[in-house]
Write an enzyme that holds these catalytic residues in place. Structure first.
Site: not given
Ligand code: AR6
Length: 172
Positions: A14, A37, A127
């Site tokens: 992403i 993240d 995830g």
């Protein structure tokens, strides 16, 4: 969903996408972690973390609650904003689907407030937070379809073929 909203799929990382807003699968601390993240903060650079720290020093002193979303700069990413949302951890004992749906709804609400027209989402909670991919994909697609938004393109960016196929099955 507005008639003009299209749902698209992409396979890959992403942080390599271009969109008005990239959604981060964050945690309540807003101070970083692994998975999406970690990748977003690594590639986006320190400006994102600086804004996250400011949010923690202000309105979100106790952290961002699960199911909510908040925007920061996208730093060096090819986007204007990162929208951080906190997915629920999967629990076999407790149905937390409403919180996962809320992540998509709230992120689109923030996108509308910003005026974002293209938004890229990862498979939130699927995830490290352990949500089964098939169910995560169903909730993501159903929720985006049911949400009234001015966003013109919602792109799900999936990290592997298995995730891509799961989302593709629910979009058909
Ligand atoms: N691009 C697209 N998808 C990715 C990427 C990437 N760069 N990296 C992983 N995925 P996760 P969660 C996929 O773990 O389950 C962090 O520590 C991954 O394969 O990123 O919501 C946070 O700080 C999976 O399908 O998010 C939280 O503590 C999906 O993205 C916690 O993890 C989501 O995986 C959040 O866990």
């Amino acid at each position: 969903m507005a008639k003009t909203t299209v749902i698209t799929l992409a396979l890959g990382d992403i942080t390599e996408e271009h969109a008005d807003a990239l959604v981060n699968a964050a945690n309540s601390s807003l101070l970083g972690g692994g998975g999406v993240d970690g990748a977003i903060h690594r590639r986006g650079g320190p400006a994102i973390l600086a804004e996250c720290r400011a949010l923690r020093a202000g309105h979100y002193g106790r952290g961002l609650p699960v199911g909510r979303a908040v925007a920061t700069t996208a730093g060096r990413l090819d986007a204007r904003w990162v929208i951080h949302t906190v997915g629920p951890r999967f629990s076999p004992e407790e149905d937390r689907s409403a919180l996962l749906a809320s992540c998509y709804r709230e992120s689109l609400k923030v996108a509308d407030e910003l005026g974002a027209r293209t938004v890229a989402f990862p498979a939130v909670s699927a995830g490290i937070y352990g949500w089964p991919m098939e169910d995560a994909a169903r909730i993501a697609v159903e929720t985006v379809r049911a949400t009234e938004t001015s966003v013109e393109e919602v792109r799900f960016v999936l990290f592997d073929d298995r995730a891509y196929e799961a989302f593709a099955r629910h979009i058909r």
